[in-house]
Design a protein around this motif. Sequence first.
Motif, PDB file in Angstrom:
ATOM      1  N   PHE A   4       0.832  -1.199   0.000  1.00  0.00           N
ATOM      2  CA  PHE A   4       0.000   0.000   0.000  1.00  0.00           C
ATOM      3  C   PHE A   4       0.861   1.242   0.000  1.00  0.00           C
ATOM      4  CE2 PHE A   4       0.619  -1.447   4.310  1.00  0.00           C
ATOM      5  CZ  PHE A   4       1.016  -0.311   4.977  1.00  0.00           C
ATOM      6  N   GLY A   5       0.245   2.370  -0.346  1.00  0.00           N
ATOM      7  CA  GLY A   5       0.989   3.620  -0.363  1.00  0.00           C
ATOM      8  C   GLY A   5       0.090   4.810  -0.614  1.00  0.00           C
ATOM      9  N   ILE A   6       0.709   5.972  -0.673  1.00  0.00           N
ATOM     10  CA  ILE A   6       0.027   7.238  -0.912  1.00  0.00           C
ATOM     11  C   ILE A   6       0.724   7.922  -2.077  1.00  0.00           C
ATOM     12  CG2 ILE A   6      -0.570   9.499   0.039  1.00  0.00           C
ATOM     13  CD1 ILE A   6      -0.437   8.238   2.827  1.00  0.00           C
ATOM     14  N   SER A   7      -0.048   8.348  -3.069  1.00  0.00           N
ATOM     15  CA  SER A   7       0.502   9.058  -4.218  1.00  0.00           C
ATOM     16  C   SER A   7      -0.015  10.486  -4.226  1.00  0.00           C
ATOM     17  CB  SER A   7       0.097   8.362  -5.519  1.00  0.00           C
ATOM     18  OG  SER A   7       0.632   7.065  -5.554  1.00  0.00           O
ATOM     19  N   GLU A   8       0.869  11.410  -4.545  1.00  0.00           N
ATOM     20  CA  GLU A   8       0.493  12.819  -4.627  1.00  0.00           C
ATOM     21  C   GLU A   8      -0.142  13.099  -5.990  1.00  0.00           C
ATOM     22  OE1 GLU A   8       0.881  14.887  -2.022  1.00  0.00           O
ATOM     23  OE2 GLU A   8       1.763  13.259  -0.871  1.00  0.00           O
ATOM     24  N   THR A   9      -0.886  14.188  -6.084  1.00  0.00           N
ATOM     25  CA  THR A   9      -1.497  14.623  -7.338  1.00  0.00           C
ATOM     26  C   THR A   9      -1.077  16.068  -7.612  1.00  0.00           C
ATOM     27  OG1 THR A   9      -3.497  15.461  -6.286  1.00  0.00           O
ATOM     28  CG2 THR A   9      -3.500  13.139  -6.914  1.00  0.00           C
ATOM     29  N   ASN A  10      -1.580  16.632  -8.702  1.00  0.00           N
ATOM     30  CA  ASN A  10      -1.270  18.027  -9.024  1.00  0.00           C
ATOM     31  C   ASN A  10      -1.878  18.996  -8.016  1.00  0.00           C
ATOM     32  OD1 ASN A  10       0.142  17.246 -11.271  1.00  0.00           O
ATOM     33  ND2 ASN A  10      -1.583  17.522 -12.654  1.00  0.00           N
ATOM     34  N   ASP A  11      -2.953  18.586  -7.370  1.00  0.00           N
ATOM     35  CA  ASP A  11      -3.611  19.420  -6.362  1.00  0.00           C
ATOM     36  C   ASP A  11      -3.101  18.996  -4.984  1.00  0.00           C
ATOM     37  OD1 ASP A  11      -5.320  20.709  -4.567  1.00  0.00           O
ATOM     38  OD2 ASP A  11      -7.067  20.449  -5.850  1.00  0.00           O
ATOM     39  N   PRO A  12      -2.475  19.902  -4.227  1.00  0.00           N
ATOM     40  CA  PRO A  12      -1.917  19.502  -2.925  1.00  0.00           C
ATOM     41  C   PRO A  12      -2.973  19.046  -1.921  1.00  0.00           C
ATOM     42  CG  PRO A  12      -1.755  21.881  -3.228  1.00  0.00           C
ATOM     43  CD  PRO A  12      -2.238  21.313  -4.521  1.00  0.00           C
ATOM     44  N   ARG A  13      -4.263  19.347  -2.187  1.00  0.00           N
ATOM     45  CA  ARG A  13      -5.328  18.918  -1.272  1.00  0.00           C
ATOM     46  C   ARG A  13      -5.826  17.507  -1.577  1.00  0.00           C
ATOM     47  NH1 ARG A  13     -10.012  21.554  -1.637  1.00  0.00           N
ATOM     48  NH2 ARG A  13      -9.631  22.043  -3.795  1.00  0.00           N
ATOM     49  N   VAL A  14      -5.345  16.880  -2.665  1.00  0.00           N
ATOM     50  CA  VAL A  14      -5.842  15.566  -3.082  1.00  0.00           C
ATOM     51  C   VAL A  14      -4.701  14.553  -3.067  1.00  0.00           C
ATOM     52  CG1 VAL A  14      -6.938  14.269  -4.947  1.00  0.00           C
ATOM     53  CG2 VAL A  14      -7.576  16.660  -4.562  1.00  0.00           C
ATOM     54  N   GLN A  15      -4.957  13.410  -2.457  1.00  0.00           N
ATOM     55  CA  GLN A  15      -3.996  12.305  -2.450  1.00  0.00           C
ATOM     56  C   GLN A  15      -4.716  11.031  -2.882  1.00  0.00           C
ATOM     57  OE1 GLN A  15      -2.718  12.397   1.645  1.00  0.00           O
ATOM     58  NE2 GLN A  15      -0.829  13.428   1.080  1.00  0.00           N
ATOM     59  N   VAL A  16      -3.987  10.145  -3.514  1.00  0.00           N
ATOM     60  CA  VAL A  16      -4.526   8.845  -3.894  1.00  0.00           C
ATOM     61  C   VAL A  16      -3.938   7.803  -2.950  1.00  0.00           C
ATOM     62  CG1 VAL A  16      -4.696   7.116  -5.711  1.00  0.00           C
ATOM     63  CG2 VAL A  16      -4.716   9.540  -6.318  1.00  0.00           C
ATOM     64  N   LEU A  17      -4.815   7.118  -2.233  1.00  0.00           N
ATOM     65  CA  LEU A  17      -4.393   6.034  -1.343  1.00  0.00           C
ATOM     66  C   LEU A  17      -4.633   4.737  -2.107  1.00  0.00           C
ATOM     67  CD1 LEU A  17      -6.304   7.288   1.817  1.00  0.00           C
ATOM     68  CD2 LEU A  17      -4.009   7.898   1.088  1.00  0.00           C
ATOM     69  N   TRP A  18      -3.613   3.902  -2.217  1.00  0.00           N
ATOM     70  CA  TRP A  18      -3.764   2.664  -2.982  1.00  0.00           C
ATOM     71  C   TRP A  18      -3.332   1.469  -2.157  1.00  0.00           C
ATOM     72  CZ3 TRP A  18       0.813   0.106  -3.657  1.00  0.00           C
ATOM     73  CH2 TRP A  18       1.975   0.856  -3.573  1.00  0.00           C
ATOM     74  N   GLU A  19      -3.983   0.353  -2.435  1.00  0.00           N
ATOM     75  CA  GLU A  19      -3.665  -0.907  -1.767  1.00  0.00           C
ATOM     76  C   GLU A  19      -3.693  -2.012  -2.827  1.00  0.00           C
ATOM     77  OE1 GLU A  19      -5.377  -3.794   1.779  1.00  0.00           O
ATOM     78  OE2 GLU A  19      -6.312  -1.875   1.377  1.00  0.00           O
TER      79      GLU A  19
END
Length: 50
Positions: A4-19
């Motif tokens: 699992f992990g966390i990926s950043e996006t172009n918007d600093p308020r949005v993150q993608v959490l993946w498993e």
Amino acid sequence: MTDFGISETNDPRVQVLWEREGKAVTLHLAVEPAPAPQIATTLPPAPRRD
């Protein structure tokens, strides 16, 4: 095996959490709410009671 992990996006308020478990990947979006606007208000003084 689970990864699992966390990926950043172009918007600093949005993150993608993946498993990832085997061949299956689950995605979740984490969105921070926009800050509430600050509203300055003034109230008239309370009437005097004598």
